[in-house]
Structures are given as structure tokens and as C-alpha cells.
Write a protein that holds these residues in place. Structure first.
Motif, PDB file in Angstrom:
ATOM      1  N   LYS A  62       0.793  -1.229   0.141  1.00 59.09           N
ATOM      2  CA  LYS A  62      -0.218   0.026   0.045  1.00 59.09           C
ATOM      3  C   LYS A  62       0.858   1.269   0.024  1.00 59.09           C
ATOM      4  O   LYS A  62       0.351   2.499  -0.039  1.00 59.09           O
ATOM      5  N   GLY A  63       2.231   1.080   0.052  1.00 56.58           N
ATOM      6  CA  GLY A  63       2.977   2.325   0.051  1.00 56.58           C
ATOM      7  C   GLY A  63       3.526   3.089   1.341  1.00 56.58           C
ATOM      8  O   GLY A  63       4.070   3.892   1.220  1.00 56.58           O
ATOM      9  N   GLY A  64       3.012   2.108   2.204  1.00 58.69           N
ATOM     10  CA  GLY A  64       3.531   2.636   3.770  1.00 58.69           C
ATOM     11  C   GLY A  64       4.698   2.078   4.155  1.00 58.69           C
ATOM     12  O   GLY A  64       5.519   1.447   3.503  1.00 58.69           O
ATOM     13  N   SER A  65       4.873   2.310   5.303  1.00 55.34           N
ATOM     14  CA  SER A  65       6.245   1.775   6.050  1.00 55.34           C
ATOM     15  C   SER A  65       5.867   1.206   7.497  1.00 55.34           C
ATOM     16  O   SER A  65       4.935   1.552   8.183  1.00 55.34           O
ATOM     17  N   VAL A  66       6.704   0.407   8.111  1.00 55.86           N
ATOM     18  CA  VAL A  66       6.391  -0.444   9.336  1.00 55.86           C
ATOM     19  C   VAL A  66       7.842   0.005  10.088  1.00 55.86           C
ATOM     20  O   VAL A  66       8.728  -0.308   9.628  1.00 55.86           O
ATOM     21  N   SER A  67       7.456   0.649  11.025  1.00 54.49           N
ATOM     22  CA  SER A  67       8.567   0.843  12.035  1.00 54.49           C
ATOM     23  C   SER A  67       8.316   0.216  13.428  1.00 54.49           C
ATOM     24  O   SER A  67       7.402   0.295  14.217  1.00 54.49           O
ATOM     25  N   LEU A  68       9.206  -0.612  13.658  1.00 57.50           N
ATOM     26  CA  LEU A  68       9.392  -1.091  14.978  1.00 57.50           C
ATOM     27  C   LEU A  68      10.852  -0.575  15.558  1.00 57.50           C
ATOM     28  O   LEU A  68      11.987  -0.963  15.617  1.00 57.50           O
ATOM     29  N   VAL A  69      10.340   0.146  16.576  1.00 60.81           N
ATOM     30  CA  VAL A  69      11.096   1.040  17.640  1.00 60.81           C
ATOM     31  C   VAL A  69      12.281   0.121  18.031  1.00 60.81           C
ATOM     32  O   VAL A  69      12.110  -0.988  18.807  1.00 60.81           O
ATOM     33  N   GLY A  70      13.580   0.400  17.891  1.00 59.02           N
ATOM     34  CA  GLY A  70      14.761  -0.343  18.486  1.00 59.02           C
ATOM     35  C   GLY A  70      15.013  -1.457  17.499  1.00 59.02           C
ATOM     36  O   GLY A  70      16.275  -1.733  17.662  1.00 59.02           O
ATOM     37  N   PHE A  71      14.318  -1.756  16.603  1.00 50.03           N
ATOM     38  CA  PHE A  71      14.650  -2.654  15.715  1.00 50.03           C
ATOM     39  C   PHE A  71      15.010  -2.081  14.258  1.00 50.03           C
ATOM     40  O   PHE A  71      15.980  -2.203  13.651  1.00 50.03           O
ATOM     41  N   GLY A  72      14.128  -1.597  13.650  1.00 43.39           N
ATOM     42  CA  GLY A  72      14.165  -0.804  12.396  1.00 43.39           C
ATOM     43  C   GLY A  72      12.921  -0.373  11.538  1.00 43.39           C
ATOM     44  O   GLY A  72      12.065  -0.591  12.172  1.00 43.39           O
ATOM     45  N   THR A  73      13.215   0.045  10.280  1.00 40.11           N
ATOM     46  CA  THR A  73      11.734   0.492   9.683  1.00 40.11           C
ATOM     47  C   THR A  73      12.190  -0.171   8.074  1.00 40.11           C
ATOM     48  O   THR A  73      12.947  -0.226   7.482  1.00 40.11           O
ATOM     49  N   PHE A  74      10.945  -0.723   7.907  1.00 41.32           N
ATOM     50  CA  PHE A  74      10.567  -1.349   6.512  1.00 41.32           C
ATOM     51  C   PHE A  74      10.032  -0.157   5.664  1.00 41.32           C
ATOM     52  O   PHE A  74       9.097   0.177   6.102  1.00 41.32           O
ATOM     53  N   ALA A  75      10.406  -0.078   4.467  1.00 36.17           N
ATOM     54  CA  ALA A  75       9.870   1.236   3.627  1.00 36.17           C
ATOM     55  C   ALA A  75       9.819   0.556   2.258  1.00 36.17           C
ATOM     56  O   ALA A  75      10.531  -0.307   1.885  1.00 36.17           O
ATOM     57  N   VAL A  76       9.217   1.254   1.286  1.00 37.49           N
ATOM     58  CA  VAL A  76       9.265   1.011  -0.157  1.00 37.49           C
ATOM     59  C   VAL A  76      10.151   2.073  -0.700  1.00 37.49           C
ATOM     60  O   VAL A  76      10.105   3.329  -0.601  1.00 37.49           O
ATOM     61  N   GLY A  77      11.152   1.542  -1.423  1.00 35.50           N
ATOM     62  CA  GLY A  77      12.065   2.374  -2.534  1.00 35.50           C
ATOM     63  C   GLY A  77      11.693   2.412  -3.654  1.00 35.50           C
ATOM     64  O   GLY A  77      11.029   1.652  -4.394  1.00 35.50           O
ATOM     65  N   LYS A  78      12.110   3.544  -4.683  1.00 33.59           N
ATOM     66  CA  LYS A  78      11.785   3.407  -6.099  1.00 33.59           C
ATOM     67  C   LYS A  78      13.024   3.271  -6.782  1.00 33.59           C
ATOM     68  O   LYS A  78      14.061   4.084  -6.285  1.00 33.59           O
ATOM     69  N   ARG A  79      13.231   2.307  -7.504  1.00 30.30           N
ATOM     70  CA  ARG A  79      14.502   2.320  -8.414  1.00 30.30           C
ATOM     71  C   ARG A  79      14.146   2.919  -9.979  1.00 30.30           C
ATOM     72  O   ARG A  79      13.172   2.309 -10.483  1.00 30.30           O
ATOM     73  N   ALA A  80      14.768   3.835 -10.570  1.00 29.20           N
ATOM     74  CA  ALA A  80      14.490   4.293 -11.752  1.00 29.20           C
ATOM     75  C   ALA A  80      14.838   3.517 -12.743  1.00 29.20           C
ATOM     76  O   ALA A  80      15.709   2.457 -12.677  1.00 29.20           O
ATOM     77  N   ALA A  81      14.251   3.593 -13.788  1.00 29.78           N
ATOM     78  CA  ALA A  81      14.284   2.893 -15.190  1.00 29.78           C
ATOM     79  C   ALA A  81      15.703   3.102 -15.518  1.00 29.78           C
ATOM     80  O   ALA A  81      16.174   4.182 -15.335  1.00 29.78           O
ATOM     81  N   ARG A  82      16.346   2.155 -16.161  1.00 30.92           N
ATOM     82  CA  ARG A  82      17.957   2.525 -16.755  1.00 30.92           C
ATOM     83  C   ARG A  82      18.060   1.670 -17.697  1.00 30.92           C
ATOM     84  O   ARG A  82      17.439   0.588 -18.043  1.00 30.92           O
ATOM     85  N   VAL A  83      19.448   1.733 -18.494  1.00 36.35           N
ATOM     86  CA  VAL A  83      19.838   0.846 -19.434  1.00 36.35           C
ATOM     87  C   VAL A  83      20.978  -0.117 -18.916  1.00 36.35           C
ATOM     88  O   VAL A  83      21.821   0.567 -18.266  1.00 36.35           O
TER      89      VAL A  83
END
Length: 114
Positions: A62-83
């Protein structure tokens, strides 16, 4: 005496699961570890782990992120199109843009490793 046997068994299992640094832990071993340390059945540990993974996947989709305090954060990144290049032929190929999962460790996790 029985209580001591339980502690010895638990320590033996812990050492069996994580005998040295750099040890790879698979899903089954992680479930076993959770079951022992949370004092729950393997079936309950499996459901808990599957639910956690499912919640992270759904949130990231859904484009959100999950933050677990003290452990870390899961998120979505974008990788650009490339050759890119086909390593076999050397021909140029187009690589589409993509969403990629990212993990940023929290301070407590970083501190635990150093």
C-alpha cells in the motif's frame, strides 16, 4: 531438579540454533527459536511469524512503512528505469523502474552489533 533440566535443554537448543556468529537462520529455525523463547507452541509461533510477515507485506504494498522501535523500519523505495547490459551478449537492454523493499536498522539494533 526438573526446572534445571528445562534450563539446560533450553540452553542446548539456543546453542544448537545459534552456535556461532554469522550463522544463517532459516524460517523453520526462527519459528523454533520464537516458540522456545516465547513459551508457545510451534504452531502458534508459525502463525505469529506469518502474521507479522503478512502485515509488513500488506503495508508495503500500500506504499506505507513499518517502524519497529529499536529494531528498524521497513519501507518502499523506488528504483529508476535504466539501461543495462546483457552480460552474455553485451547488448544494451532496458530495465524498467521498480519498487523495492528497503530496511533501515534502528539505533538499538546497530548498537547491539557493535
Amino acid at each position: 531438579m526438573m526446572q534445571d533440566s528445562g534450563k539446560i535443554f533450553e540452553e542446548t537448543i539456543r546453542l544448537t540454533l545459534f552456535p556461532y556468529e554469522g550463522f544463517f537462520v532459516n524460517k523453520t529455525e526462527l519459528i523454533e527459536y520464537i516458540a522456545i523463547h516465547a513459551d508457545i507452541s510451534k504452531a502458534a509461533a508459525t502463525r505469529a511469524l506469518e502474521s507479522t510477515i503478512g502485515a509488513v507485506k500488506t503495508t508495503l504494498k500500500k506504499g506505507g512503512s513499518v517502524s519497529l522501535v529499536g529494531f528498524g523500519t521497513f519501507a518502499v523505495g523506488k528504483r529508476a528505469a535504466r539501461v543495462g547490459r546483457n552480460p552474455r551478449t553485451g547488448d544494451a537492454i532496458k530495465i524498467k523502474a521498480a519498487k523495492v523493499p528497503k530496511f533501515r536498522p534502528g539505533k538499538a539494533l546497530k548498537d547491539a552489533l557493535n
